[in-house]
Scaffold this motif. Sequence first.
Motif, mmCIF file in Angstrom:
data_model
loop_
_atom_site.group_PDB
_atom_site.id
_atom_site.type_symbol
_atom_site.label_atom_id
_atom_site.label_comp_id
_atom_site.label_asym_id
_atom_site.label_seq_id
_atom_site.Cartn_x
_atom_site.Cartn_y
_atom_site.Cartn_z
ATOM 1 N N GLU A 202 -36.688 57.955 -18.607
ATOM 2 C CA GLU A 202 -36.488 56.504 -18.640
ATOM 3 C C GLU A 202 -35.734 55.985 -17.412
ATOM 4 O OE1 GLU A 202 -33.613 58.185 -21.877
ATOM 5 O OE2 GLU A 202 -35.610 58.645 -21.057
ATOM 6 N N ASP A 203 -35.203 56.896 -16.606
ATOM 7 C CA ASP A 203 -34.519 56.507 -15.369
ATOM 8 C C ASP A 203 -35.459 56.536 -14.168
ATOM 9 O OD1 ASP A 203 -31.845 56.456 -16.645
ATOM 10 O OD2 ASP A 203 -32.086 58.638 -16.739
ATOM 11 N N LEU A 204 -36.744 56.724 -14.421
ATOM 12 C CA LEU A 204 -37.706 56.935 -13.342
ATOM 13 C C LEU A 204 -37.638 55.845 -12.275
ATOM 14 C CD1 LEU A 204 -40.100 58.397 -12.053
ATOM 15 C CD2 LEU A 204 -41.629 57.064 -13.546
ATOM 16 N N LEU A 205 -37.610 54.587 -12.656
ATOM 17 C CA LEU A 205 -37.643 53.505 -11.676
ATOM 18 C C LEU A 205 -36.436 53.568 -10.737
ATOM 19 C CD1 LEU A 205 -38.995 50.987 -10.583
ATOM 20 C CD2 LEU A 205 -37.763 49.637 -12.312
ATOM 21 N N ASN A 206 -35.255 53.761 -11.304
ATOM 22 C CA ASN A 206 -34.056 53.822 -10.465
ATOM 23 C C ASN A 206 -34.035 55.078 -9.597
ATOM 24 O OD1 ASN A 206 -32.947 51.369 -11.323
ATOM 25 N ND2 ASN A 206 -32.002 52.321 -13.119
ATOM 26 N N CYS A 207 -34.581 56.180 -10.119
ATOM 27 C CA CYS A 207 -34.685 57.399 -9.323
ATOM 28 C C CYS A 207 -35.663 57.206 -8.167
ATOM 29 C CB CYS A 207 -35.130 58.580 -10.191
ATOM 30 S SG CYS A 207 -33.896 59.138 -11.387
ATOM 31 N N GLN A 208 -36.754 56.500 -8.436
ATOM 32 C CA GLN A 208 -37.723 56.219 -7.377
ATOM 33 C C GLN A 208 -37.098 55.371 -6.276
ATOM 34 O OE1 GLN A 208 -40.818 54.455 -9.819
ATOM 35 N NE2 GLN A 208 -42.117 56.274 -9.618
ATOM 36 N N ARG A 209 -36.247 54.437 -6.670
ATOM 37 C CA ARG A 209 -35.607 53.567 -5.676
ATOM 38 C C ARG A 209 -34.712 54.361 -4.733
ATOM 39 N NH1 ARG A 209 -34.004 48.895 -10.064
ATOM 40 N NH2 ARG A 209 -35.979 47.709 -9.987
ATOM 41 N N VAL A 210 -33.882 55.257 -5.295
ATOM 42 C CA VAL A 210 -32.972 56.006 -4.428
ATOM 43 C C VAL A 210 -33.733 57.010 -3.576
ATOM 44 C CG1 VAL A 210 -32.386 57.866 -6.064
ATOM 45 C CG2 VAL A 210 -30.713 57.142 -4.356
ATOM 46 N N LEU A 211 -34.806 57.604 -4.121
ATOM 47 C CA LEU A 211 -35.606 58.541 -3.335
ATOM 48 C C LEU A 211 -36.354 57.807 -2.227
ATOM 49 C CD1 LEU A 211 -36.501 61.460 -2.950
ATOM 50 C CD2 LEU A 211 -38.381 61.037 -4.555
ATOM 51 N N ALA A 212 -36.874 56.614 -2.529
ATOM 52 C CA ALA A 212 -37.556 55.811 -1.508
ATOM 53 C C ALA A 212 -36.581 55.418 -0.399
ATOM 54 C CB ALA A 212 -38.177 54.564 -2.146
ATOM 55 N N ASN A 213 -35.336 55.141 -0.762
ATOM 56 C CA ASN A 213 -34.307 54.824 0.227
ATOM 57 C C ASN A 213 -34.074 56.009 1.154
ATOM 58 O OD1 ASN A 213 -32.216 53.634 1.630
ATOM 59 N ND2 ASN A 213 -30.791 53.572 -0.089
ATOM 60 N N LEU A 214 -34.013 57.214 0.581
ATOM 61 C CA LEU A 214 -33.853 58.415 1.396
ATOM 62 C C LEU A 214 -35.033 58.588 2.345
ATOM 63 C CD1 LEU A 214 -32.153 61.078 1.802
ATOM 64 C CD2 LEU A 214 -33.754 62.145 0.195
ATOM 65 N N HIS A 215 -36.238 58.419 1.824
ATOM 66 C CA HIS A 215 -37.445 58.572 2.640
ATOM 67 C C HIS A 215 -37.521 57.518 3.740
ATOM 68 C CE1 HIS A 215 -39.752 60.918 -0.725
ATOM 69 N NE2 HIS A 215 -38.785 61.626 -0.163
ATOM 70 N N ALA A 216 -37.005 56.325 3.453
ATOM 71 C CA ALA A 216 -37.022 55.257 4.457
ATOM 72 C C ALA A 216 -36.181 55.615 5.681
ATOM 73 C CB ALA A 216 -36.519 53.951 3.842
ATOM 74 N N HIS A 217 -35.255 56.551 5.491
ATOM 75 C CA HIS A 217 -34.429 57.012 6.612
ATOM 76 C C HIS A 217 -34.975 58.315 7.203
ATOM 77 C CE1 HIS A 217 -31.646 54.189 4.623
ATOM 78 N NE2 HIS A 217 -31.195 54.005 5.844
ATOM 79 N N GLY A 218 -36.218 58.638 6.835
ATOM 80 C CA GLY A 218 -36.896 59.786 7.428
ATOM 81 C C GLY A 218 -36.364 61.130 6.989
ATOM 82 N N ILE A 219 -35.905 61.227 5.722
ATOM 83 C CA ILE A 219 -35.355 62.481 5.219
ATOM 84 C C ILE A 219 -36.109 62.907 3.966
ATOM 85 C CG2 ILE A 219 -33.298 63.647 4.319
ATOM 86 C CD1 ILE A 219 -31.627 61.596 5.858
ATOM 87 N N ARG A 220 -36.539 64.142 3.949
ATOM 88 C CA ARG A 220 -37.159 64.743 2.766
ATOM 89 C C ARG A 220 -36.103 65.557 2.041
ATOM 90 N NH1 ARG A 220 -39.704 69.657 1.508
ATOM 91 N NH2 ARG A 220 -41.444 69.479 0.031
#
Length: 273
Positions: A202-220
């Motif tokens: 049920e936390d999927l949306l918020n987890c996606q947001r923080v992971l997308a933020n990480l990816h936006a800075h070019g980090i896997r």
Amino acid sequence: MHWRHTSQTSVMTGNGGCAIQLLATLVDSDDAEESEYRFLVNGKHVKYVTVGPGVYPKDERTFAPVRIPMLPPFPPGDWNVGHISKDEVTGRPVFLHTSHEDLPGVRSIWHPQQIDHLELTKVKRIRQNIYVATCARLEGSVLVKIAEFPWQMHCYEAESAAYEQIEGKGIGPDFLGHVTEAGRVIGFVLEYLDDARPARFEDLLNCQRVLANLHAHGIRHGDINKYNFLVQKEKVTLIDFDSARLCSNQSELDAEYQSLERSLLDCSLKGKP
């Protein structure tokens, strides 16, 4: 070959007048390879000691109250690396050699604060190399992550560099400083999220947001199991960046993002502290 990795804090005296504290142990359960020990002597000096196979009974190699009295006297002098073997004549354990070596440390030193490991008072162990501690220079409890043996340093190099990249971007916990031992950096101190829980589906949306933020800075991230997403109310914090790396391949970032849903549905204990 099976390795047993333990951390202990027992302190005993009597070894040539020294107070010996066993901090960490790495032993081969089959006793076919050298065992590794990290000791603190007289509350000040860290000694890394290897022990040859067959020197001590298998079942007694990791229990500090048994192990410390069986140690040969620690040689005097300014040494930090030693090796114990059996004396060819008596068959008793002896220090075969000791030396002072320039041990490796983390080179990604970017935070202004450095904290000696002796300033940290351990409160609770989370994993072998991670524990909750207090420090007179820091407010409240903090999370400490250190390399217990010098050969582990490359993992902390990568993770320290990752924390520099995400500093102040609302992705990970606050980085509070580097941990040092005899002047070299062996780990770091983080904000301790004591009221956090692992992510659920049920936390999927918020987890996606923080992971997308990480990816936006070019980090896997490299290890997006659900225990690496810590939830406080609706805030999600991403942790454990030892597998993280800079990544310009969008398909790799997309694949990690798409695998997040499956990770949160995983019922295994993968990644659990």
